[in-house]
Design a protein around this motif. Structure first.
Motif: not given
Length: 631
Positions: A105-108, A143-155, A157-162, A166-168
């Motif tokens: 996740t950090a690399g993505v 790609k799957a990790r990117t889609r997960q982060a993109a969903t968080y960004l859409k909900a 308005g910013r990218l997750p820290v780590d 992202l997952e809790g």
């Protein structure tokens, strides 16, 4: 049986007490995860050394105690130290597994692309360089990790820290890892008289909140071992988990098996994945002259019925999720009358998911067992499987692409490795590039057609080689397993062992070795010489064929008629009950009054409206058979 009172416990009572113990362990593990599930603590645990520079033990509960990460039950609840061990083992395993996800996740996030749905080649190079081991990491995982982060960004308005934002915090499962305990908490012994039976003894609470050690008693649980456990295997303490109204024991055992080698293979089994035909396999042999030939025509594992049921359950799950999402939007956190219906939908979704999981598991074991049996029958020492971890269905819509991508390839590969290891057969993953595109005999690009009888209609099922000196044609999947097996034998010297998973893999295809990955066609010889040596013999013009040397009797032996000779026994004195009802010797139609028999009742198995023919022993001339006139 409760050893303290001597009472014989029912299955429901044992399940209840195991559930109480599992609740105590899961609550302790959840407290550990909530406290240490962060980037700093995960880095400390993954470093492998403590504050004094000493190497951490491999057991997770020992490593957590070395670091001083402990937990305690609530006030007034009494548990022994082994219960805390199981909680620390479960939490330690979860924290260690989070390290890889955190680095990914950090690399993505560090190399976030301009368009998350499609990376450029330079962006792909950057993300692979930022992720540890990203050079050989399948693109589908990134790609799957990117889609997960993109969903968080859409909900948000910013990218997750780590990854932990992202997952809790992960949940703690209700299970008992008895492997972290010693003989003071659990023991297991195999029966001396029956090798298929074992006795598990463990301490379980007599109440959900034990107040003292007297609330813990020893319970003896007999276990019936499956036939797959060898009689000479050493049993280890299992993992207990509650599954509905019963308790499942995931039993581990150790026994000696032949060692699988990476190189030196002469006979290999190639495995190709498919959609309609789940697996296509065949054996290939490498001779001393470095000639590679196919052993037989191959086989296919067809699971059309199971896959159809799988797709039906997938569609049902999609409808239930859509309906549940709509209910959640309507409720919107208020006390709504749809809340009970939402609870019912959630339980139904869980039930359907369990059915899909059980179906996939059964299908994976069946396909793996069939694959290993094919290798054993062919005498193969290695199974080459194409690497399709990066394959994603596309061009057929979002819903259909998701369904096609939700295959059980990973489960089948894992089960195949497990079963093949017991036989000393190596399972090696090879690159899938051009396995279905090139001819297995000359490496010429194939022309894919719809069917063998439609050579001009474009399709995908049937492959034809356009090379004039080859002209090979066959099923696309059969050509693929030939290419996979030949490629594996040609590149077996480059087989490596993956450090992360321990699996044998062939990472890259070398052009000089790929040129030798071709099959030598075998000469087809006819078993019978069909060359014409004389004129065609004249065919008989008699109305009925002569199937016996002896002529038919001059008259019937009973009051019923006889079918034409060669179709029924001649000594039957009466017709079957259903045919005797409305069908005599000269019957031509079904009676029109009274009862009208249907289907088989008309003639004891005859087709509807078909009746027996009248006797023909007076109309057929009784001439002697001429053997020379037979065709």
């Amino acid at each position: 049986m409760d050893e303290k009172t001597g009472e014989r416990l029912s299955l429901s009572a044992v399940t209840l007490r195991v559930g109480w113990c599992a609740d105590l362990v899961s609550n302790l593990a959840a407290a550990l995860l909530a406290e240490h599930c962060n980037t700093g603590d995960v880095e400390v645990l993954a470093a492998g050394v403590d504050a004094g520079g000493r190497k951490l033990p491999s057991n997770a509960w020992m490593a957590l105690r070395r670091l001083g990460w402990s937990t305690a039950p609530p006030e007034g609840v009494k548990v022994n130290d082994r219960i805390v061990r199981m909680a620390q083992e479960q939490a330690g395993r979860a924290l260690r597994s989070a390290k890889w996800r955190a680095d990914l996740t950090a690399g993505v996030l560090a190399t976030w692309p301009i368009d998350p749905s499609k990376r450029t080649p330079s962006e792909w190079d950057a993300v692979r360089a930022a992720v540890p081991g990203g050079k050989y990491l399948p693109s589908s995982i990134i790609k799957a990790r990117t889609r997960q982060a993109a969903t968080y960004l859409k909900a948000n308005g910013r990218l997750p820290v780590d990854v932990f934002e992202l997952e809790g915090t992960p949940k703690a499962a209700r299970l008992l890892l008895l492997a972290a305990c010693d003989g003071q908490q659990a023991t297991i012994e195999r029966s001396e008289t029956d090798t298929g039976q074992a006795l598990l003894r463990l301490q379980l609470p007599t109440r959900p909140d034990p107040q003292a050690y007297r609330d813990w008693t020893w319970v003896a649980c007999p276990i019936t071992l499956p036939p797959t456990v060898p009689a000479s295997a050493v049993l280890h303490l299992p993992t207990l988990r509650c599954a509905g109204d019963t308790v499942r024991a995931d039993l581990a055992y150790t026994h000696a098996v032949p060692k699988a080698h990476r190189t030196g293979h002469a006979v290999a089994l190639g495995v190709d994945w498919g959609l309609n035909t789940l697996l296509s396999t065949g054996a290939v042999q490498l001779s001393g002259e470095r000639r590679t030939t196919a052993l037989g025509a191959g086989a296919q594992f067809r699971a059309a019925g199971v896959l159809a049921k799988q797709h039906r359950l997938c569609r049902l799950s999609e409808r239930l999720h859509t309906k549940a999402d709509q209910y959640m939007r309507l409720i919107a956190g208020h006390d709504h009358q749809l809340a009970p219906k939402l609870d019912v939908l959630r339980s139904e979704i869980q039930h359907v998911s369990q059915r899909r999981s059980n179906l996939n598991d059964a299908l994976a074991w069946a396909a793996a067992r069939w694959t290993v049996d094919q290798a054993i029958a062919a005498g193969a020492t290695v199974i080459y499987v194409e690497d399709l971890r990066s394959m994603e269905a596309g061009g057929m819509g979002r819903t259909l692409n998701t369904r096609l991508s939700q295959q059980v390839r990973g489960q089948i590969a894992d089960r195949t490795r497990h079963l093949a290891t017991e036989q000393g057969i190596a399972v090696v993953t090879v690159p899938a590039r051009n396995t279905s595109k090139l001819c297995p005999h000359c490496l010429t690009p194939l022309r894919h057609r719809k069917a063998p009888d439609r050579p001009t209609l474009a399709g995908w099922k049937w492959a034809i080689c356009p090379h004039q000196d080859c002209r090979w044609q066959g099923d696309r999947d059969h050509g693929a397993w030939r290419r996979i097996a030949a490629r594996g034998l040609a590149h077996q010297a480059t087989t490596a062992c993956d450090r992360t998973s321990g699996h044998m893999v062939i990472r890259t295809v070398l052009d000089n070795l790929e040129a030798n990955a071709v099959l030598t066609p075998t000469d087809k010889t006819s078993r019978k010489d069909r060359t014409k040596t004389g004129p065609t013999r004249r065919r008989s013009t008699r109305p009925a064929p002569r199937r016996r040397r002896a002529p038919s009797p001059a008259r019937p032996r009973g009051r019923v008629g006889q079918r034409p000779e060669g179709h029924a026994h001649t000594d039957r004195t009466r017709l079957p009950r259903a045919a005797h009802r409305h069908q005599g010797v000269n019957t031509t139609s079904t009676p029109t009054t009274g009862h009208r028999p249907q289907r088989a009742a008309l003639g004891a198995g005859f087709h509807l409206h078909a009746h027996a023919s009248p006797p023909r022993w007076e109309t057929i001339p009784e001439t002697q058979s001429n053997p020379g006139s037979h065709s």
